[in-house]
Design an enzyme around this catalytic site. Structure first.
Site, PDB file in Angstrom:
ATOM      1  CB  CYS A  37      23.047  92.629  93.607  1.00  0.00           C
ATOM      2  SG  CYS A  37      22.866  92.390  91.822  1.00  0.00           S
ATOM      3  NE  ARG A  54      20.364  95.283  94.480  1.00  0.00           N
ATOM      4  CZ  ARG A  54      20.032  94.508  95.477  1.00  0.00           C
ATOM      5  NH1 ARG A  54      20.035  94.995  96.708  1.00  0.00           N
ATOM      6  NH2 ARG A  54      19.703  93.251  95.278  1.00  0.00           N
ATOM      7  CG  ASP A 104      16.484  95.173  94.411  1.00  0.00           C
ATOM      8  OD1 ASP A 104      16.642  95.702  93.285  1.00  0.00           O
ATOM      9  OD2 ASP A 104      16.298  93.962  94.576  1.00  0.00           O
TER      10      ASP A 104
HETATM   11  P1  4NP Z   1      19.479  93.108  91.502  1.00  0.00           P
HETATM   12  O1  4NP Z   1      17.906  93.370  91.380  1.00  0.00           O
HETATM   13  O2  4NP Z   1      19.655  92.092  92.602  1.00  0.00           O
HETATM   14  O3  4NP Z   1      20.006  94.459  91.884  1.00  0.00           O
HETATM   15  O4  4NP Z   1      19.956  92.628  90.163  1.00  0.00           O
HETATM   16  C1  4NP Z   1      16.963  92.360  91.207  1.00  0.00           C
HETATM   17  C2  4NP Z   1      16.859  91.718  89.997  1.00  0.00           C
HETATM   18  C3  4NP Z   1      15.894  90.732  89.824  1.00  0.00           C
HETATM   19  C4  4NP Z   1      15.068  90.404  90.873  1.00  0.00           C
HETATM   20  C5  4NP Z   1      15.177  91.043  92.091  1.00  0.00           C
HETATM   21  C6  4NP Z   1      16.143  92.023  92.256  1.00  0.00           C
HETATM   22  N1  4NP Z   1      14.057  89.422  90.691  1.00  0.00           N
HETATM   23  O5  4NP Z   1      13.262  89.218  91.609  1.00  0.00           O
HETATM   24  O6  4NP Z   1      14.043  88.781  89.636  1.00  0.00           O
END
Ligand code: 4NP
Length: 156
Positions: free
Chosen positions: A10, A16, A125
Site C-alpha cells: 500500500c 491496509r 484507504d
Molecule cells: P496505508 O495508509 O497506505 O494503507 O498504510 C496510509 C498511511 C499513511 C499515509 C497515507 C495512507 N500518510 O499520508 O502518511
C-alpha cells in the site's frame, strides 16, 4: 497453483497492507497452508514504525497480533523474492509497474482482483477515516485472503 509467496503493498505500510498480511497469515494458518507473506509501502515516511494503532486494534479484534510488524519500503529485490505482489489500489499498482525491474518474475495484481465481483477495484484507504473504515478494510482483505487460500487449495 504452487504455494505462492505474497507481498502486499500500500502507500504507508501501516494500514491496509499490514491488515492484508495478517488476514492471509490467519487464513493460511487455518487452512494448514505454509504461505510466505510480507507487506511494504511505496512510500518511506513510516519506515520502521509499527502499524497504525487503529489497524492494530482491528487485527486484534480478529485474533491477530500485528504489534511486531514494522513498516518498510518496497525494493527492487522484492520483484524476484516474491511470486506475487498485490497492490491495495491503482496508485500503488502504477508505482509498482513503474519500478518493476526488467528481469522481475513476480506477478502484479490488485488485492480486490481476488474477490469475485470486485475485480479492478481499489481498497479504500482508511487512514483519514474512522475505526469503521478499518473494519471495512479488514472485511475486504479477509475476503481476498480467503479467496487466495481457496485458489491454492483447489488448484494444488
Ligand atoms: P496505508 O495508509 O497506505 O494503507 O498504510 C496510509 C498511511 C499513511 C499515509 C497515507 C495512507 N500518510 O499520508 O502518511
Amino acid at each position: 497453483m504452487a504455494s505462492p509467496s505474497v507481498l502486499f503493498v500500500c502507500l504507508g505500510n501501516i494500514c491496509r497492507s499490514p491488515l492484508a498480511e495478517a488476514a492471509l497469515r490467519k487464513a493460511a494458518r487455518e487452512a494448514g497452508l505454509d504461505i510466505e507473506t510480507d507487506s511494504a509501502g511505496t512510500g518511506n515516511w513510516h519506515s520502521g514504525e509499527p502499524p497504525d494503532s487503529r489497524a492494530i486494534a482491528t487485527a486484534a479484534r480478529h485474533g491477530e497480533d500485528i504489534t511486531g510488524y514494522r513498516a518498510r519500503q518496497v525494493r527492487p529485490a522484492d520483484f524476484s523474492r516474491f511470486t506475487t505482489i498485490i497492490a491495495a489500489d491503482h496508485q500503488n499498482l502504477a508505482h509498482l509497474q513503474a519500478m518493476r525491474p526488467a528481469l522481475a518474475t513476480a506477478e502484479l495484481a490488485l488485492v480486490l482482483d481476488l474477490v469475485a465481483g470486485r475485480e479492478g477495484q481499489s481498497l479504500t484507504d482508511p487512514y483519514f477515516g474512522d475505526a469503521a473504515g478499518f473494519e471495512e478494510t479488514w472485511a475486504d482483505v479477509h475476503a481476498a485472503a480467503m479467496a487466495l487460500v481457496d485458489q491454492i487449495t483447489t488448484e494444488s
